[in-house]
Design an enzyme around this catalytic site. Structure first.
Site, PDB file in Angstrom:
ATOM      1  N   GLU A  68       0.876  -1.283  -0.156  1.00  0.00           N
ATOM      2  CA  GLU A  68       0.011   0.159  -0.009  1.00  0.00           C
ATOM      3  C   GLU A  68       0.861   1.248   0.106  1.00  0.00           C
ATOM      4  OE1 GLU A  68      -0.022  -2.750   2.168  1.00  0.00           O
ATOM      5  OE2 GLU A  68      -1.912  -2.731   3.358  1.00  0.00           O
ATOM      6  N   CYS A  96      -2.551  -2.884   7.717  1.00  0.00           N
ATOM      7  CA  CYS A  96      -1.913  -2.694   9.097  1.00  0.00           C
ATOM      8  C   CYS A  96      -2.370  -1.169   9.301  1.00  0.00           C
ATOM      9  CB  CYS A  96      -0.706  -2.813   8.990  1.00  0.00           C
ATOM     10  SG  CYS A  96       0.509  -2.007   8.524  1.00  0.00           S
ATOM     11  N   CYS A  99      -0.348   1.556   7.440  1.00  0.00           N
ATOM     12  CA  CYS A  99      -0.806   1.566   6.045  1.00  0.00           C
ATOM     13  C   CYS A  99      -2.167   2.487   6.163  1.00  0.00           C
ATOM     14  CB  CYS A  99      -1.103   0.446   5.493  1.00  0.00           C
ATOM     15  SG  CYS A  99       0.590  -0.253   4.932  1.00  0.00           S
TER      16      CYS A  99
END
Length: 167
Positions: A68, A96, A99
């Site tokens: 990402e 996560c 990100c």
């Protein structure tokens, strides 16, 4: 890297087509780079492919080089702007916390992810950072697009690393 698909028109089929592209990128990450198979595709506000990314933690020796982040960095360069207003990010694994917060800061409009991450997922599984009312921006979330395939690909990557039979 594999070729990008032609742009589909229907919303659900568009999500599946872009996720399929992210899945192809994830496969490329595993096969060509021996990286954890996560792929990301960032679509501009105009509906056109803006940037792509794969996990590059190991090959770049960079703990922040998640798919990402790689895609958002490339998009920022392409747009000459740190804001990615109106963009949609497709990623094979639930983002996560790092990100997710990068998406909030970039003002991403929407994230579409495949497999949920029950250990570190920050888009509803463990945390829900994208909808937290304390933030000045919310990111719309669509979960589970091609999720079974994405999850199986990740599971098989780790099973292969451990010498276990694939699913």
């Amino acid at each position: 890297m594999p070729e990008a698909p032609a742009q589909p028109v229907e919303h659900a089929s568009r999500d599946e087509a872009w996720m399929a592209r992210a899945m192809a990128l994830a496969e490329h990450a595993a096969q060509a780079l021996d990286e954890i198979p996560v792929g990301a595709v960032l679509i501009g506000a105009d509906g056109q492919l803006l940037a792509e990314g794969v996990n590059r933690n190991r090959c770049d020796h960079d703990p922040t080089a998640h798919a990402e982040i790689v895609a958002m960095r490339a998009a920022g360069q392409a747009l000459a702007n740190h804001r990615l207003v109106g963009c949609t990010l497709y990623v094979t694994l639930e983002p996560c916390a790092m990100c997710a917060m990068a998406m909030v800061h970039a003002r991403i409009a929407r994230v579409v992810y495949g497999a949920a991450d029950p250990k570190t997922g920050a888009c509803g599984s463990v945390f829900d950072l994208l909808q937290d009312p304390r933030h000045n921006h919310r990111v719309q979330v669509t979960a589970g697009v091609l999720g079974e395939q994405a999850g199986r690909r990740l599971t098989n990557y780790f099973r292969a690393k451990r010498g276990r039979p694939l699913l």
